[in-house]
Design an enzyme around this catalytic site. Sequence first.
Site: not given
Length: 393
Positions: A62, A67-69, A162, A284
């Site tokens: 990435h 993220g941001g969850e 998600r 990842d």
Amino acid sequence: MLKLIKNATVHDPKYIGVKDIMIDSQSIIAIEDNIECDHSFVEMIDATGQLAVPGFIDSLVHITGGGGEGGFTTRTPEVNLTDLTKAGITTLVGALGTDAVSRTLTNLIAKTKELNELGLSCYFYSGSYHLPATTLTASVQSDIMLIEECIGVGEVAIADHRGSQLSYNELARLASDSRVGGMLSGKSGIVSIHVGDGPENLKVINEVVDNTDIPITQFLPTHMNRNQALFDAGINYVARGGYIDLTTSTTPEFLKEGELKCSRALKQVIDKEANLSHITFSSDGHASLPSFDESGNLAQLEIGKETSLFDEIRDAVLIEDIELEKALAVITSNPADILKMKRKGRLKVGYDADIVLLDKERLVIESVFSRGRTMILSGEVKCQGKFEQGVTR
């Protein structure tokens, strides 16, 4: 200036002996037992006691952050050049994830171009977790066909709260679009699939394979070591001819909950006599590593590390007693073949000069060369991004 690496124990990733390697500004131009030359025109690098292996390929990073969850404060940062080179990574694929609103494909391609200008080989996936797919042009097909750095679509989320809860018809249509874009441009057109921990695991992919003419090799499901049941389903999927990717970034909590450490999962692959050429590892890197409670609320968040990629190879060799060439294949020749990356994944004349020198006994990274450019030499960083801390302008 030409570079001559002397007396290296070379793995292609298969062992080929103690050799000298001559490289020019980008490519390997000779691999021989003993290369003699005029030293005044050549930078000499003594690799006695070191292993020369192909630069590592990371098929899921990435690069613009993820993220941001857990809200805006949980958005992970962009990757730096040295996050990658210190991990021995010379080739990588960037992707969006859960957030395709504040993280955009325009930013993704700009970051891809930045890393390429700095000397790496960086590609990216169109789309994100969700459907309809986010694209730069009119479609996934035209993104892959018309944008040089775009090699497929992903990571599309399945078996995850998600994701878009896509049907097999939707996945089939997306895979067809990606496949045709790849065919028309000579690329893989791979569909990178984020597989969550939902009980349906690979069901929707298998439905596409069973009910359409799209080959199983059009998909690369990742995070397949998330738990033993998913991994076992992955082994059956490989037996059908499919590819699977295992994620090296993890946390102690994930491992306690049943995630398989990649080095141990690779040992199972070999013990089960699965097709090793259909297995890849990816880090990842710079993704969020979220844990959710039973209500789907974020409980904990960590960040994926690119260094985990080679850490798991090292553990596979030193702890699991796996042959070095078998372990190396999952981050070199296998992803190069699956993703149709030309001149990558092997140490051969005419291939890009992507080379990592490892201490032979400790299996630690000593030097890294990417497309002939010296990134790290004898443990010292030689190339940094423009705005990395401590960079000399």
